[in-house]
Design a protein around this motif. Structure first.
Motif, PDB file in Angstrom:
ATOM      1  N   GLY A  81     -11.317 -18.656   1.027  1.00  0.00           N
ATOM      2  CA  GLY A  81     -12.201 -17.564   0.633  1.00  0.00           C
ATOM      3  C   GLY A  81     -11.621 -16.226   1.033  1.00  0.00           C
ATOM      4  N   ALA A  82     -12.491 -15.260   1.307  1.00  0.00           N
ATOM      5  CA  ALA A  82     -12.050 -13.915   1.682  1.00  0.00           C
ATOM      6  C   ALA A  82     -12.985 -13.341   2.739  1.00  0.00           C
ATOM      7  N   ASP A  83     -12.403 -12.682   3.742  1.00  0.00           N
ATOM      8  CA  ASP A  83     -13.178 -12.109   4.834  1.00  0.00           C
ATOM      9  C   ASP A  83     -12.609 -10.730   5.173  1.00  0.00           C
ATOM     10  N   GLU A  84     -13.496  -9.765   5.314  1.00  0.00           N
ATOM     11  CA  GLU A  84     -13.089  -8.405   5.667  1.00  0.00           C
ATOM     12  C   GLU A  84     -12.834  -8.334   7.171  1.00  0.00           C
ATOM     13  N   VAL A 111      -4.541  -8.721   2.482  1.00  0.00           N
ATOM     14  CA  VAL A 111      -4.533  -7.762   1.378  1.00  0.00           C
ATOM     15  C   VAL A 111      -5.283  -6.511   1.798  1.00  0.00           C
ATOM     16  N   LEU A 112      -4.848  -5.383   1.244  1.00  0.00           N
ATOM     17  CA  LEU A 112      -5.582  -4.132   1.363  1.00  0.00           C
ATOM     18  C   LEU A 112      -6.303  -3.910   0.041  1.00  0.00           C
ATOM     19  N   VAL A 113      -7.579  -3.543   0.126  1.00  0.00           N
ATOM     20  CA  VAL A 113      -8.362  -3.249  -1.068  1.00  0.00           C
ATOM     21  C   VAL A 113      -8.786  -1.794  -0.990  1.00  0.00           C
ATOM     22  N   GLY A 114      -8.317  -0.996  -1.957  1.00  0.00           N
ATOM     23  CA  GLY A 114      -8.636   0.426  -1.999  1.00  0.00           C
ATOM     24  C   GLY A 114     -10.044   0.668  -2.513  1.00  0.00           C
ATOM     25  N   THR A 138     -11.147   1.878   2.450  1.00  0.00           N
ATOM     26  CA  THR A 138     -10.047   0.948   2.217  1.00  0.00           C
ATOM     27  C   THR A 138     -10.249  -0.178   3.217  1.00  0.00           C
ATOM     28  N   ARG A 139     -10.116  -1.412   2.747  1.00  0.00           N
ATOM     29  CA  ARG A 139     -10.429  -2.579   3.577  1.00  0.00           C
ATOM     30  C   ARG A 139      -9.222  -3.512   3.702  1.00  0.00           C
ATOM     31  N   LEU A 140      -9.055  -4.087   4.883  1.00  0.00           N
ATOM     32  CA  LEU A 140      -8.059  -5.136   5.107  1.00  0.00           C
ATOM     33  C   LEU A 140      -8.809  -6.453   5.080  1.00  0.00           C
ATOM     34  N   ARG A 141      -8.330  -7.388   4.256  1.00  0.00           N
ATOM     35  CA  ARG A 141      -9.022  -8.672   4.095  1.00  0.00           C
ATOM     36  C   ARG A 141      -8.054  -9.821   4.316  1.00  0.00           C
ATOM     37  N   LEU A 142      -8.573 -10.882   4.906  1.00  0.00           N
ATOM     38  CA  LEU A 142      -7.869 -12.157   4.996  1.00  0.00           C
ATOM     39  C   LEU A 142      -8.329 -12.975   3.802  1.00  0.00           C
ATOM     40  N   ILE A 143      -7.381 -13.490   3.017  1.00  0.00           N
ATOM     41  CA  ILE A 143      -7.734 -14.359   1.899  1.00  0.00           C
ATOM     42  C   ILE A 143      -7.048 -15.701   2.113  1.00  0.00           C
TER      43      ILE A 143
END
Length: 165
Positions: A81-84, A111-114, A138-143
């Motif tokens: 999944g994905a976690d911020e 990943v970085l999400v703008g 801007t968020r850093l996420r673990l996918i």
């Protein structure tokens, strides 16, 4: 004396209960969708930038996060999944991210999400530097997609805040 039995009362009861059960099921489904459970039930599309930006659900086993002196150490027995993990507002200056990450099996990444939903996959070039774009966070996420034995150490300089969780 013969006794005549009829099944009409049972049939009427079934016909009366059936719409109630159907409506209840639809209401439960609608409530789950409104709460975002649809994202949790959605298939993992690890290579899709749109999925990496929008997914709000994950499953993890043996997950731990420790923050010390601005560095977070993350371990996970398994992750899908994905976690911020971190976010920064547009008003920040240049940001620098140093990290190491190992994945025993499966796939996992950062990943970085703008603010506009644009995704930058961190691919190992160190350090990764950027200036947050206008329009929001801007968020850093673990996918992950079945990632096993994940170990990461992430240090971010220049602003932002770690997400508690």
């Amino acid at each position: 004396m013969t006794r005549k039995t009829t099944r009409r009362p049972r049939k009427r009861l079934f016909l009366a209960v059936l719409p109630v059960v159907a409506i209840t099921g639809l209401l439960c489904w609608a409530a789950l969708q409104a709460l975002g459970a649809g994202d949790a039930l959605a298939p993992v599309e690890f290579d899709s930038d749109s999925w990496a930006a929008k997914c709000t659900a994950y499953t993890a086993q043996n997950r731990s996060r420790q923050l010390s002196d601005g560095t977070i150490t993350l371990t996970c027995g398994s992750f899908t999944g994905a976690d911020e993990l971190w976010s920064v507002p547009e008003t920040a200056g240049e940001i620098s991210i140093d990290y190491t990450m190992t994945v025993g099996q499966g796939r996992a990444g950062l990943v970085l999400v703008g603010p506009d939903g644009a995704v930058t996959r961190l691919d190992g070039r160190q350090p990764h530097s950027f200036t947050p774009g206008p329009g929001g966070m801007t968020r850093l996420r673990l996918i992950g997609d079945g990632g096993q034995d994940i170990k990461a150490s992430i240090t971010i300089r220049g602003g932002g805040a770690w997400v508690v969780g």
